[in-house]
Scaffold this motif. Sequence first.
Motif, short mmCIF file in Angstrom:
data_model
loop_
_atom_site.label_atom_id
_atom_site.label_comp_id
_atom_site.label_asym_id
_atom_site.label_seq_id
_atom_site.Cartn_x
_atom_site.Cartn_y
_atom_site.Cartn_z
N ASP A 342 -12.98 15.32 162.91
CA ASP A 342 -11.55 15.40 163.25
C ASP A 342 -10.70 14.56 162.29
O ASP A 342 -9.58 14.95 161.94
N ALA A 343 -11.22 13.42 161.86
CA ALA A 343 -10.49 12.59 160.90
C ALA A 343 -10.35 13.33 159.57
O ALA A 343 -9.29 13.31 158.93
N ALA A 344 -11.43 14.00 159.14
CA ALA A 344 -11.38 14.80 157.91
C ALA A 344 -10.38 15.95 158.04
O ALA A 344 -9.69 16.31 157.08
N ALA A 345 -10.28 16.49 159.24
CA ALA A 345 -9.33 17.58 159.49
C ALA A 345 -7.88 17.09 159.32
O ALA A 345 -7.01 17.86 158.87
N CYS A 346 -7.61 15.84 159.68
CA CYS A 346 -6.28 15.26 159.47
C CYS A 346 -5.93 15.25 157.97
O CYS A 346 -4.79 15.53 157.58
N ILE A 347 -6.92 14.93 157.15
CA ILE A 347 -6.71 14.90 155.70
C ILE A 347 -6.44 16.31 155.19
O ILE A 347 -5.51 16.53 154.39
N ASP A 348 -7.23 17.27 155.65
CA ASP A 348 -7.02 18.66 155.23
C ASP A 348 -5.61 19.14 155.58
O ASP A 348 -4.96 19.83 154.78
N GLU A 349 -5.16 18.79 156.75
CA GLU A 349 -3.82 19.21 157.20
C GLU A 349 -2.74 18.66 156.28
O GLU A 349 -1.81 19.37 155.88
N ALA A 350 -2.87 17.38 155.91
CA ALA A 350 -1.87 16.76 155.03
C ALA A 350 -1.89 17.39 153.64
O ALA A 350 -0.83 17.65 153.04
N VAL A 351 -3.07 17.67 153.13
CA VAL A 351 -3.19 18.29 151.80
C VAL A 351 -2.59 19.69 151.81
O VAL A 351 -1.89 20.09 150.87
N ARG A 352 -2.86 20.45 152.88
CA ARG A 352 -2.27 21.80 152.99
C ARG A 352 -0.75 21.73 152.98
O ARG A 352 -0.08 22.55 152.34
N MET A 353 -0.20 20.76 153.71
CA MET A 353 1.26 20.62 153.77
C MET A 353 1.84 20.35 152.37
O MET A 353 2.85 20.94 151.98
N ILE A 354 1.18 19.46 151.62
CA ILE A 354 1.65 19.15 150.26
C ILE A 354 1.59 20.39 149.37
O ILE A 354 2.55 20.72 148.68
N ARG A 355 0.47 21.08 149.41
CA ARG A 355 0.24 22.19 148.48
C ARG A 355 1.08 23.42 148.80
O ARG A 355 1.52 24.12 147.88
N TYR A 356 1.28 23.69 150.09
CA TYR A 356 1.88 24.98 150.45
C TYR A 356 3.29 24.88 151.02
O TYR A 356 3.99 25.90 151.11
N GLU A 357 3.72 23.68 151.40
CA GLU A 357 5.06 23.58 152.00
C GLU A 357 6.06 22.86 151.09
O GLU A 357 7.25 22.88 151.36
N ILE A 358 5.55 22.24 150.01
CA ILE A 358 6.46 21.54 149.09
C ILE A 358 6.45 22.26 147.75
O ILE A 358 5.42 22.29 147.05
N THR A 359 7.57 22.85 147.40
CA THR A 359 7.67 23.60 146.14
C THR A 359 7.53 22.65 144.95
O THR A 359 8.19 21.62 144.88
N ASN A 360 6.67 23.04 144.01
CA ASN A 360 6.49 22.27 142.77
C ASN A 360 6.21 20.79 143.07
O ASN A 360 6.81 19.89 142.52
N TYR A 361 5.26 20.54 143.96
CA TYR A 361 4.97 19.17 144.38
C TYR A 361 4.38 18.34 143.24
O TYR A 361 3.71 18.86 142.35
N SER A 362 4.64 17.05 143.29
CA SER A 362 4.08 16.13 142.31
C SER A 362 2.63 15.81 142.66
O SER A 362 2.34 15.45 143.80
N PRO A 363 1.72 15.91 141.70
CA PRO A 363 0.32 15.54 141.97
C PRO A 363 0.18 14.11 142.47
O PRO A 363 -0.78 13.78 143.18
N VAL A 364 1.15 13.27 142.12
CA VAL A 364 1.10 11.88 142.55
C VAL A 364 1.12 11.80 144.08
O VAL A 364 0.50 10.92 144.68
N MET A 365 1.82 12.76 144.72
CA MET A 365 1.87 12.78 146.19
C MET A 365 0.48 12.96 146.78
O MET A 365 0.14 12.36 147.80
N LEU A 366 -0.32 13.80 146.14
CA LEU A 366 -1.68 14.03 146.63
C LEU A 366 -2.49 12.74 146.55
O LEU A 366 -3.16 12.34 147.52
N TYR A 367 -2.43 12.09 145.38
CA TYR A 367 -3.14 10.82 145.22
C TYR A 367 -2.66 9.79 146.25
O TYR A 367 -3.48 9.13 146.91
#
Length: 537
Positions: A342-367
């Motif tokens: 479930d903790a890993a699922a929290c990480i997946d959810e945040a990464v999906r939000m960055i990649r698919y909900e933020i247009t032209n996102y900065s890679p720094v946000m992922l890090y």
Amino acid sequence: MLKVLITDDEQMICNLIANILDWEDMGFQIIGMANTGTDAFDIIQKEKPDVVISDIRMPGYDGIQLIQKTAEAGIQAVFVMISGYKQFEYAQNAMKYGVKYYLLKPISEEKLRETMMEIGRELDVKQQKIVEERHLRRQVQEARDKMKRRFLTTVLAANEKDNLESDISRNAVNAEYNTEFKDGEYRAVFVKVDIRGAVGKSAEYLQDKIEQYVEKFGKDFSESISTYTHSGIVVLFNYKNEDEEEIKRKIEELWTDLDDYVKNFEGFSVVIGVSEATGQFKETRKCIVESMDAVKYRIKNPESKILYYDEFDYQRRPVGTIITPVKRQNYLAKIESGSAEDAAACIDEAVRMIRYEITNYSPVMLYDTLIYYVDLLNKTLDKAQKEKMEEYFEQWNERIDNERTELKLTEATKAYVTKVIQYVQEEKKDKDIRPVREVKTYLEENYHQEISLNDLADIVSLNASYLSALFKKETGMTYTEYVMFCRLEKAKELLADTGKSIAEIADAVGYHDTRHFSKLFTRNIGLKPSEYRKLYS
């Protein structure tokens, strides 16, 4: 060995000088002979001897001219002039060129040996002085470089949201850190060596060589300071405004030199991040951060080898907009409950939000997001747990530094989070089991005695009620049931292997009432003690 050249227009004299002494025994080596001044000068230019034994009168260049030509060529050699009595005054003229050794013909073996020994001592002292001066210069330069790096370290250690203090002056920094910053532009480059797989000790060797290329890169700037971070070398440099195009050429040249060298080593590649230029000295920290951030852009630009921060218009939001207080609390709850999945699922959810909900996102946000999740997890660990997990944390750090895709960065972080949570759960389980294990061992050794629950609780330093519940949970029995189990197992052994009476066996295992023992044995084993003996003895 000190190198010696012999020059005289008479070959016989050259041979005499070459054979009159045991030169090697004295620390000298004859590297050649010449019969003309021009030939002698050719050898001097090629071999650069330490000592030249020269006649005054020779074809081509005479002795004085040979001394002059050698000095003009910047070659430092000790001259020993040979002259006859009639040429003595002429030989003395050589002294104004620094010549202080001369020999009269016919040459005396003793005088030649004495002269050469003195020259040897003089050159030893001179060489020692050169070594000491070189060492002193190196120490001075190292001290200066250390002070300069201290400035860069101070800048790196500053709060991420701050630049240098607004009232700090360039002159004050120059005075305190021995730097030479001037008017003009400031930029930073971050040289990052990506490592794939196990590379052994070659990484350390490679790092030293890369530092040499970086030092060469920085030599032509008004000021240049470099220092290691945990994953590369950052360089802050200062240059004239009109040199902007030249700077880009030099950065490309640096990458080409590094890439050509790194290609010799399997598992390595080089990428360079370049900050935006600024004319404000107080923004130097911003330059350094930008150069490091630019390197992170490689996960969206895998083919780029030089990444200029100002060439990308990525959107960057604070981590707090991705990991809200509610999501943060939810993640911590998953950690607390021991649910790694479930903790890993929290990480997946945040990464999906960055990649698919933020247009032209900065890679720094992922890090930033992945690092934030790991930091939250690490803060839940105590000191001993952190020490146990240190190796895995270092491995995660290395992967975060070197992975070049969003998927691998995410997987590396989830793997670390899973490993830590599983370890903590196993440790927690072991903590619960340990007192139960101790109680079981004690009971197995002391089953024949009267033992109370409070006695057992004192042994393992736990509350009696908590110990009772814990024991039941881990063994499926109460402590009294386990005592009976231990006693009956021992009774079975004694019935089968000894000729003791049932009364003696009952007493030996802790039951002083034989009838009570027989009833317990029959009820739990399914046979009377006498029947068990007949069947198994």
